[in-house]
Design a protein around this motif. Structure first.
Motif, PDB file in Angstrom:
ATOM      1  N   LEU A  15       0.884  -1.108   0.087  1.00 23.97           N
ATOM      2  CA  LEU A  15      -0.118   0.046  -0.002  1.00 23.97           C
ATOM      3  C   LEU A  15       0.868   1.281  -0.016  1.00 23.97           C
ATOM      4  O   LEU A  15       2.255   1.263   0.360  1.00 23.97           O
ATOM      5  CB  LEU A  15      -1.016   0.003   1.083  1.00 23.97           C
ATOM      6  N   PRO A  16       0.545   2.482  -0.539  1.00 23.65           N
ATOM      7  CA  PRO A  16       1.194   3.867  -0.242  1.00 23.65           C
ATOM      8  C   PRO A  16       1.383   3.637   1.221  1.00 23.65           C
ATOM      9  O   PRO A  16       0.949   3.631   1.894  1.00 23.65           O
ATOM     10  CB  PRO A  16       0.020   4.791  -0.595  1.00 23.65           C
ATOM     11  N   ILE A  44      -1.195  -8.008   5.913  1.00 25.61           N
ATOM     12  CA  ILE A  44      -1.601  -8.161   4.454  1.00 25.61           C
ATOM     13  C   ILE A  44      -2.912  -8.396   4.188  1.00 25.61           C
ATOM     14  O   ILE A  44      -3.575  -7.719   3.146  1.00 25.61           O
ATOM     15  CB  ILE A  44      -0.672  -9.168   3.833  1.00 25.61           C
ATOM     16  N   ALA A  45      -3.738  -9.396   4.770  1.00 21.87           N
ATOM     17  CA  ALA A  45      -4.914  -9.819   4.472  1.00 21.87           C
ATOM     18  C   ALA A  45      -5.744  -8.601   4.703  1.00 21.87           C
ATOM     19  O   ALA A  45      -6.812  -8.355   3.681  1.00 21.87           O
ATOM     20  CB  ALA A  45      -5.432 -10.785   5.311  1.00 21.87           C
ATOM     21  N   ILE A  46      -5.646  -7.752   5.734  1.00 18.22           N
ATOM     22  CA  ILE A  46      -6.463  -6.555   5.895  1.00 18.22           C
ATOM     23  C   ILE A  46      -6.353  -5.488   5.030  1.00 18.22           C
ATOM     24  O   ILE A  46      -7.436  -4.895   4.338  1.00 18.22           O
ATOM     25  CB  ILE A  46      -6.056  -5.797   7.428  1.00 18.22           C
ATOM     26  N   ALA A  47      -5.138  -5.463   4.593  1.00 23.19           N
ATOM     27  CA  ALA A  47      -4.979  -4.367   3.366  1.00 23.19           C
ATOM     28  C   ALA A  47      -5.697  -4.941   2.167  1.00 23.19           C
ATOM     29  O   ALA A  47      -6.266  -3.671   1.262  1.00 23.19           O
ATOM     30  CB  ALA A  47      -3.474  -4.461   2.999  1.00 23.19           C
ATOM     31  N   ARG A  48      -5.731  -6.120   1.809  1.00 19.71           N
ATOM     32  CA  ARG A  48      -6.501  -6.490   0.551  1.00 19.71           C
ATOM     33  C   ARG A  48      -8.234  -6.120   0.898  1.00 19.71           C
ATOM     34  O   ARG A  48      -8.898  -5.873  -0.072  1.00 19.71           O
ATOM     35  CB  ARG A  48      -6.398  -7.933   0.358  1.00 19.71           C
ATOM     36  N   ARG A  49      -8.572  -6.446   2.056  1.00 19.24           N
ATOM     37  CA  ARG A  49      -9.950  -6.273   2.358  1.00 19.24           C
ATOM     38  C   ARG A  49     -10.256  -4.705   2.418  1.00 19.24           C
ATOM     39  O   ARG A  49     -11.395  -4.311   1.841  1.00 19.24           O
ATOM     40  CB  ARG A  49     -10.156  -6.814   3.903  1.00 19.24           C
ATOM     41  N   LEU A  50      -9.429  -3.920   2.710  1.00 19.75           N
ATOM     42  CA  LEU A  50      -9.582  -2.676   2.744  1.00 19.75           C
ATOM     43  C   LEU A  50      -9.570  -1.947   1.366  1.00 19.75           C
ATOM     44  O   LEU A  50     -10.460  -1.080   0.904  1.00 19.75           O
ATOM     45  CB  LEU A  50      -8.593  -1.522   3.349  1.00 19.75           C
ATOM     46  N   ASP A  55     -10.220   6.308  -4.617  1.00 18.13           N
ATOM     47  CA  ASP A  55      -9.645   6.432  -3.317  1.00 18.13           C
ATOM     48  C   ASP A  55      -8.321   5.781  -2.934  1.00 18.13           C
ATOM     49  O   ASP A  55      -8.027   5.266  -3.878  1.00 18.13           O
ATOM     50  CB  ASP A  55     -10.907   5.852  -2.528  1.00 18.13           C
ATOM     51  N   THR A  56      -7.826   6.246  -1.820  1.00 16.23           N
ATOM     52  CA  THR A  56      -6.559   5.897  -1.343  1.00 16.23           C
ATOM     53  C   THR A  56      -6.705   5.151  -0.056  1.00 16.23           C
ATOM     54  O   THR A  56      -6.939   5.836   0.901  1.00 16.23           O
ATOM     55  CB  THR A  56      -5.436   7.047  -1.304  1.00 16.23           C
ATOM     56  N   VAL A  57      -6.044   3.797   0.071  1.00 12.45           N
ATOM     57  CA  VAL A  57      -5.745   3.331   1.365  1.00 12.45           C
ATOM     58  C   VAL A  57      -4.212   3.242   1.605  1.00 12.45           C
ATOM     59  O   VAL A  57      -3.525   2.812   0.763  1.00 12.45           O
ATOM     60  CB  VAL A  57      -6.523   1.923   1.492  1.00 12.45           C
ATOM     61  N   ALA A  58      -3.741   3.641   2.684  1.00 15.62           N
ATOM     62  CA  ALA A  58      -2.419   3.586   2.998  1.00 15.62           C
ATOM     63  C   ALA A  58      -2.116   2.993   4.232  1.00 15.62           C
ATOM     64  O   ALA A  58      -2.885   3.013   5.330  1.00 15.62           O
ATOM     65  CB  ALA A  58      -1.782   4.999   2.852  1.00 15.62           C
ATOM     66  N   GLY A  84       3.004   0.023  11.521  1.00  8.64           N
ATOM     67  CA  GLY A  84       2.234  -1.077  12.673  1.00  8.64           C
ATOM     68  C   GLY A  84       1.018  -1.335  12.317  1.00  8.64           C
ATOM     69  O   GLY A  84       0.711  -1.926  11.140  1.00  8.64           O
ATOM     70  N   ASP A  85      -0.046  -1.112  12.994  1.00  9.75           N
ATOM     71  CA  ASP A  85      -1.444  -1.414  12.733  1.00  9.75           C
ATOM     72  C   ASP A  85      -2.365  -0.292  12.331  1.00  9.75           C
ATOM     73  O   ASP A  85      -3.534  -0.236  12.702  1.00  9.75           O
ATOM     74  CB  ASP A  85      -2.078  -2.321  13.804  1.00  9.75           C
ATOM     75  N   GLU A  86      -1.636   0.803  11.751  1.00 12.20           N
ATOM     76  CA  GLU A  86      -2.560   2.175  11.586  1.00 12.20           C
ATOM     77  C   GLU A  86      -2.607   2.244  10.276  1.00 12.20           C
ATOM     78  O   GLU A  86      -1.601   2.034   9.273  1.00 12.20           O
ATOM     79  CB  GLU A  86      -1.685   3.122  12.116  1.00 12.20           C
ATOM     80  N   PHE A  87      -3.904   2.243   9.850  1.00 12.24           N
ATOM     81  CA  PHE A  87      -4.302   2.420   8.232  1.00 12.24           C
ATOM     82  C   PHE A  87      -4.706   4.092   7.966  1.00 12.24           C
ATOM     83  O   PHE A  87      -5.746   4.044   9.141  1.00 12.24           O
ATOM     84  CB  PHE A  87      -4.911   1.354   7.613  1.00 12.24           C
ATOM     85  N   THR A  88      -4.867   4.465   6.968  1.00 12.40           N
ATOM     86  CA  THR A  88      -5.784   5.612   6.570  1.00 12.40           C
ATOM     87  C   THR A  88      -6.266   5.416   5.284  1.00 12.40           C
ATOM     88  O   THR A  88      -5.834   4.691   4.281  1.00 12.40           O
ATOM     89  CB  THR A  88      -4.746   6.919   6.453  1.00 12.40           C
TER      90      THR A  88
END
Length: 721
Positions: free
Chosen positions: A292-293, A344-350, A358-361, A365-369
């Motif tokens: 992810l970015p 990694i799995a969470i990134a794919r679901r997001l 849209d952008t998911v980054a 750690g366990d922080e995503f935006t």
């Protein structure tokens, strides 16, 4: 039939013309001799036995002899390098010269050779009998050198690794560059798959494809029209439609009139370099684990979005800040490998919850935006948050483990009165913590009250920066008491901020800000230096055995600082205190963030003689295995356990277990937050050695704390109660 030239009148045309010849013929002879003498080519006339009868001055100059030296000598002495000079077609007489055209080398008098073009013609007398040979010689050394140079140049171009293409300028409506290919080398064919026959005559745009932007083509065209060299990196397409990158240099070629007629393009393939550059660029802007970015790229896109919203008041967007719930528990219980798989799995679901704009980054750690662009209403942001929560509610199957997780989500809307991207991110972060406090697995929208709070925090941050520069702080000291005697064994140094308007500010309010901004580093250095300086002053004024100690808290940010050891060593030297009198208090979480580096840091501190305390034990990981591994001296029981020890049987048993554990490990135990005599009685019954809390004394300024030191047992009355 060979041209006939009459030589009967003279064997040497340079002799005077006979006086009884008609004047017209004498004039013609003179003119002919003048013309021959002034020719650029050398002229030789020989008899049939190859003896030179006549030479002009041009030929004599070419061979470096005088006319007299050449006349009467065999011509082959000068023309010996000409192949077949003494061969006569159909004649056994090998002394006869050839007739026709030849190229070869002539030898000068000094032995040097030069290239010449030689024409030999049979001469006949008036009755048609062969009487001699007329030879003309042209110096072609420069031409031969140029031919050799061009041959070598062509060999270099043909065999070069670089792609070479020559294009001719041509007005063509269907060709934006106005160039047609007239030459390509072998490297061109190897790189593109087009043979020279397929390329020559085609437009110079033959290899440009859709990935070459119109602006780049326009730039190249404008530069070419200005007859300037062109340097560019472009994508070219092979015959099989695969593409490759080249670094191309196009140089204009001018004719004698100064007009540009051709362009020479030299191209070097740079595909591998571009792949490496792209990978480096991707690594710089993308998270290596999830792809992810990363924070850098996300903040860049957020900045662009904010600018667009400033230009267009109707443009709306939203920022979502996600923090996974219970991720540390999963990571610690199942291991980092499973933790990485989960991220990694969470990134794919997001990604599956968003559209392509849209952008998911992953910030770390366990922080995503998530950046939602061009939303129709603020409600769209909450709908996405709900969609994310639903997507995460399905369990993850990771290497045979069924893992459940959720996320707390904070939302900042473009309608929020923020101008800076950092403020938007901070607002979403604050809203996320509000959501986590509400019970996790939910979302909160940043509102006006939060805005007021964050503005106050921003002001507090600015004030804190100035306070660190001016050292507007004061240390308070809370005594640590021996529960068996009531004697003060040492003090814990606690920093207070003397705000010019708000008065004393608690560390609970400003230390988190200092941690986040990095101001904790200079502030922590000041606290450590001031605490050691004050301890040295008290030790010199009030001697005791054992000597007083001072405890100083180290934040996780300080503990992870590589220069910490050198800073502490320097402070010990400056203040002159014994390292054994300094106790550094470190939380479980600071130790557990990176156990390997923590172990190395603790061993270095221990080697210096410094005592190490585990602060707030029981509130973090509480891993007994790590207590066995790390070289700790003191275990401090958190106040949350001590406060219930007199009314909660489970808490009492837990404290008993902690104390027993500490004894087995050879560690001292300090109970924090002792506030009642009942708590004190229970701790004494459990044989807890030391305590600190309001029952004995609140934290005191240094002058008030100093009043307690001369008293041998200032809290004996409490111990005996």
């Amino acid at each position: 039939m060979a041209k006939s030239i009459d030589l009967e009148t003279s064997r040497t045309p340079s002799t005077a013309v006979e006086p009884n010849r008609p004047a017209m013929l004498r004039e013609a002879d003179w003119l002919l001799q003048t013309v021959v003498e002034n020719l650029n080519d050398g002229v030789v006339i020989t008899d049939l036995q190859d003896e030179v009868l006549y030479v002009n001055s041009r030929l004599a100059k070419l061979v470096g002899c005088s006319v007299a030296e050449m006349v009467g000598r065999p011509a082959h002495q000068f023309f010996h390098e000409i192949e077949g000079w003494l061969e006569f077609q159909g004649s056994a007489d090998q002394s006869q010269p050839f007739y026709g055209w030849k190229e070869g080398q002539l030898r000068r008098k000094d032995g040097r050779k030069f290239w010449a073009e030689v024409n030999s013609t049979l001469l006949c007398n008036a009755v048609g009998e062969a009487s001699g040979t007329l030879i003309t010689v042209k110096d072609i050394t420069e031409r031969k050198w140029l031919e050799e140079y061009l041959r070598l140049l062509e060999s270099v171009v043909v065999n070069a690794n670089e792609i070479v293409m020559i294009s001719q300028t041509e007005e063509a409506i269907d060709d934006p560059l106005g160039l047609r290919i007239v030459y390509v080398n072998d490297a061109f064919s190897r790189a593109t798959g087009y043979s020279s026959g397929e390329a020559i005559g085609k437009s110079a745009l033959l290899l440009l494809g859709e990935k070459t932007s119109i602006s780049e083509v326009d730039r190249i065209r404008d530069t070419l029209n200005a007859h300037e060299p062109v340097r560019a990196e472009v994508i070219l397409y092979r015959k099989d439609e695969s593409h490759f990158w080249v670094d191309v240099n196009m140089v204009p070629i001018r004719n004698e009139q100064g007009q540009v007629t051709h362009f020479v393009s030299v191209m070097r393939e740079v595909t591998e370099r571009k792949i490496v550059e792209e990978q480096l660029r991707r690594n710089a802007f993308h998270d290596s684990l999830t792809g992810l970015p990363n924070r850098l790229l996300f903040m860049e896109r957020l900045s662009q979005t904010v600018e667009r919203a400033h230009e267009d008041p109707n443009y709306r967007f939203a920022l979502l800040f996600l923090d996974l719930d219970r991720f540390k528990v999963i990571n610690d219980s199942l291991g980092h490998m499973i933790g990485d798989q989960l991220l990694i799995a969470i990134a794919r679901r997001l990604e599956s919850c968003l559209n392509k704009h849209d952008t998911v980054a992953r910030l770390g750690g366990d922080e995503f935006t998530i950046l939602l662009e061009n939303i129709k209403s603020d409600a769209d942001a909450t709908k996405v948050a709900e969609r994310v929560q639903k997507a995460l509610s399905t369990p993850f199957n990771l290497s045979g483990h069924e893992v459940f997780t959720s996320a707390s989500i904070g939302i900042t809307l473009s309608s929020t009165d923020f101008d800076r991207p950092e403020d938007l991110l901070r607002g979403a972060d604050i809203a996320m913590y509000r959501a986590k406090a509400q019970g996790k697995a939910c979302h909160e929208v940043f509102d006006h009250d939060m805005h007021t709070h964050v503005v106050a925090l921003m002001q507090l941050e600015n004030d804190l920066r100035r306070a660190v520069e001016r050292q507007d702080f004061e240390l308070y000291y809370q005594p640590i008491v021996a529960l068996a005697t009531g004697r003060i064994m040492g003090f814990e140094a606690l920093v207070r901020w003397q705000h010019p308007e708000q008065g004393i500010i608690s560390p609970a309010k400003f230390v988190p800000i200092a941690e986040e901004t990095g101001l904790i580093i200079p502030l922590g250095q000041w606290v450590l230096r001031e605490a050691c300086r004050q301890l040295k002053q008290w030790q010199d004024e009030f001697s005791s055995e054992p000597p007083l100690t001072v405890s100083v808290n180290l934040s996780s940010r300080q503990f992870s600082q590589p220069s910490l050891i050198n800073q502490i060593r320097q402070i010990l030297v400056e203040t002159g205190i014994d390292a054994h009198c300094l106790k550094l208090e470190i939380t479980e979480s600071a130790i557990m963030e990176n156990t390997e580096s923590a172990m190395d840091m603790l061993l270095q501190l221990k080697a210096m003689g410094i005592q190490l305390s585990v602060d707030d034990f029981g509130t973090g990981y509480s891993s007994l295995g790590y207590l066995y591994r790390f070289p700790m001296d003191v275990l401090k029981i958190d106040r949350s356990f001590v406060s219930r020890v007199d009314v909660d049987g489970e808490k009492l048993e837990l404290v008993r277990t902690i104390i027993t554990l500490a004894w087995n490990l050879g560690m001292d135990v300090v109970a924090e937050g002792v506030e009642t005599t009942k708590q004190l009685a229970q701790l004494k019954a459990l044989k807890c050695e030391y305590g600190q809390g309001f029952l004995f004394s609140k934290p005191l300024p240094r002058l008030e704390a100093a009043k307690l030191i001369p008293q041998p047992h200032p809290f004996l009355h409490l111990i005996q109660t």
